[in-house]
Design an enzyme around this catalytic site. Structure first.
Site, mmCIF file in Angstrom:
data_model
loop_
_atom_site.group_PDB
_atom_site.id
_atom_site.type_symbol
_atom_site.label_atom_id
_atom_site.label_comp_id
_atom_site.label_asym_id
_atom_site.label_seq_id
_atom_site.Cartn_x
_atom_site.Cartn_y
_atom_site.Cartn_z
ATOM 1 N N GLU A 140 8.355 -3.284 8.340
ATOM 2 C CA GLU A 140 8.823 -4.494 7.623
ATOM 3 C C GLU A 140 10.340 -4.592 7.557
ATOM 4 O OE1 GLU A 140 6.818 -4.810 3.810
ATOM 5 O OE2 GLU A 140 4.909 -5.240 4.786
ATOM 6 N N GLU B 200 -0.972 -3.965 8.699
ATOM 7 C CA GLU B 200 -1.243 -3.967 7.251
ATOM 8 C C GLU B 200 -1.914 -5.299 6.943
ATOM 9 O OE1 GLU B 200 1.810 -2.988 4.376
ATOM 10 O OE2 GLU B 200 2.715 -1.546 5.755
HETATM 11 O O1 AHR Z 1 0.778 -1.396 1.507
HETATM 12 C C1 AHR Z 1 1.711 -1.475 0.466
HETATM 13 C C2 AHR Z 1 3.092 -1.925 0.939
HETATM 14 O O2 AHR Z 1 3.017 -3.247 1.395
HETATM 15 C C3 AHR Z 1 3.662 -1.184 2.123
HETATM 16 O O3 AHR Z 1 4.344 -0.029 1.752
HETATM 17 C C4 AHR Z 1 4.615 -2.167 2.716
HETATM 18 O O4 AHR Z 1 4.778 -2.010 4.099
HETATM 19 C C5 AHR Z 1 4.022 -3.514 2.330
HETATM 20 O O5 AHR Z 1 4.972 -4.355 1.795
#
Ligand code: AHR
Length: 520
Positions: free
Chosen positions: A203, A321
């Protein structure tokens, strides 16, 4: 229930309908029965098993108290929780991402190797704790190996350096007589693990990320990291950090990063979390249309970048994610170890199933997906010191990962629809199909809150088997949750018979159903 043909399409409906490709979504018949035609020759793409990936971050009780709990009677001699291991095995996790997440952006992997008692404790700046480093590279890679899952390491391209990333690949993958190889061997691991998947940061577009930079600065830094990492081991695949910030310049970031990294990156990482803050079931159930929209947009950007790339260069999407996440956002440090411990209900499980359908329906371009995360932290498995329970979202993940293989099929679907404020016409039935050499899996979510929707499945130039196995994920109410000692949402098994080569099935309200048979 409103059949599509009664709804005058708006411009938004029409543009959204185009996003349904590879579906051919047509007007519903005058009755409310849905009709689905299946053709084994109409393939979207090969389903990459890595879409059934998961993610473990040094965050709350995901690792410590989740997969790893030293001195617990529930753990083995390495500190791995045996009950969690079994639940993860049953989930059939095919790819496991580690160590973050936001945590990765300030992680010095060199802190997490060697004798456990001699490892340094460090301030953990992503989530505001202290990291004891007792679980590190060897513990993670040995765990993945024991599970039979492919590891996926996310390098620190936030506060880290090219050297740190290069040495990590060398420590994990090299057999050359170097200091890194010797260090690994001294730490008890003779042969390299041969880690194939490497993230180029996490990110990096987000202002919250340690080491956040502009798309151009990130792209140039990541390009050199990718080159150096691939010099160490040319067989690795690297994942560029695409945009995660939906309120930022999502398209611009992805375009720039793809342009810089198109010849070196193998995947573009994307993240999406959705929720139901407004407590509006119908809108929430349409969340997968956002996933579809972003996937198609990213695919277009990838295609545009590849116009000027090396011949035959391939670049795929890694949704590394994704989940429902809106209740436990971890505001402040007061929540301590019990951070982001979201409790999931039936409607969340249905949204998870629609996301999995979307990955299948984009199987040609989505080749990696990692649910965030595996245990306790926004997770399908929830532990305490005495045991665990399986959250509602565990069941669709388990059914898909264990059954939907082979090719994803392009479907012709006529379904009744409802109207979403955000997305226009939304089909009540959300469907994907997987064909594994004639073994057919149909995944169907009925988004209707109160009504059964009947569907007729029709094979083209093929015969259905006489009966199909049925596995239904449902519960008494859309808000039903599981807990220690109480399971309201689970899998109910039955069968369905085929007559005159037609499978007619009545999908109960608020359900995800997997139908498994043959079409040959
Ligand atoms: O999954 C939780 C968080 O969400 C992770 O650390 C991050 O990559 C995202 O913003």
């Amino acid at each position: 229930m409103k059949p599509t043909h009664l709804t005058a399409p708006t411009r938004r409906d029409i543009s959204k309908a185009l996003l349904f490709a590879p579906f051919v979504l047509k007007a519903a018949p005058s009755s409310s029965r849905a009709r689905i035609k299946l053709d084994r020759d109409r393939v979207v793409g090969a389903i990459d098993q890595k879409i059934y990936g998961n993610f473990t971050e040094h965050l709350g009780r995901c690792i410590e108290g989740g997969i790893f709990q030293e001195n617990s009677p529930l753990s083995d001699g390495n500190g791995y929780r045996r009950d969690v291991f079994k639940a993860v095995q049953d989930l059939h996790v095919t790819l496991l991402r580690w160590p973050g997440g936001n945590f990765a952006s300030n992680y010095f992997w060199t802190d997490g190797i060697g004798p456990r008692d001699q490892r340094p404790a460090r301030l953990e700046l992503a989530w505001g704790t202290v990291e004891d480093n007792r679980f590190g590279t060897n513990e993670f890679l040995n765990y993945s190996e024991k599970l039979g899952t492919e590891p996926y390491l996310c390098a620190n391209l936030g506060t880290g350096s090219w050297e740190l990333a290069e040495r990590w690949v060398e420590y994990c993958n090299s057999s050359q007589p170097t200091a890194m190889t010797k260090l690994r061997q001294k730490n008890g691991r003779q042969d390299p693990w041969k880690v194939k998947y490497w993230g180029l940061g996490n990110e990096m577009d987000g202002p919250w990320q340690m080491g956040h930079r502009t798309a151009t600065d990130y792209g140039r830094f990541a390009l050199e990291a990718a080159k150096i990492m691939k010099l160490v081991d040319p067989s690795i695949k690297v994942v560029a950090a695409g945009a995660a910030d939906l309120r930022g310049d999502w398209v611009g970031w992805n375009r720039t990063v793809l342009d810089i990294l198109k010849d070196h990156a193998d995947y573009l990482s994307l993240h999406l979390y959705v929720g139901n803050k407004e407590n509006n079931f119908e809108e929430f159930m349409a969340s997968s249309l956002q996933l579809q929209d972003l996937t198609k947009t990213a695919e277009g950007l990838i295609r545009a970048a590849l116009l000027n790339a090396q011949p035959n260069k391939k670049l795929y999407i890694a949704w590394d994610e994704w989940n429902v996440w809106y209740r436990e956002r971890g505001q402040g440090k007061e929540s301590g170890r019990h951070i982001l411990e979201e409790r999931y209900n039936l409607e969340d499980a249905l949204v998870i199933a629609t996301f999995l359908n979307t990955f299948l329906n984009n199987a040609h371009i989505v080749k990696i997906a990692n649910l965030a995360q595996l245990v306790n932290v926004i997770a399908p498995i929830f532990t305490n010191d005495k045991g665990l329970f399986l959250q509602t979202i565990y069941y669709p993940l388990q059914l898909f990962a264990n059954n939907s293989k082979g090719n994803a099929l392009e479907l012709s679907i006529e379904s009744p629809t409802y109207t979403s404020k955000k997305w226009g016409a939304v089909p009540y039935l959300d469907i994907s199909a997987a064909d594994d050499n004639g073994s057919l899996v149909l995944n169907v979510v009925n988004r209707h809150r109160t009504e059964t929707v009947e569907a007729e499945f029709e094979p083209q130039d093929a015969q259905f088997s006489n009966s199909f196995e049925v596995a239904e994920v449902n519960g008494p109410d859309i808000k039903s949750e599981n807990n220690f000692g109480s399971q309201l949402v689970g899998i109910k098994r039955s069968s369905a018979s085929v007559s005159n080569n037609r499978l007619i099935y009545r999908f109960p309200p608020h359900s995800y159903t997997m139908l498994k048979g043959r079409m040959a």
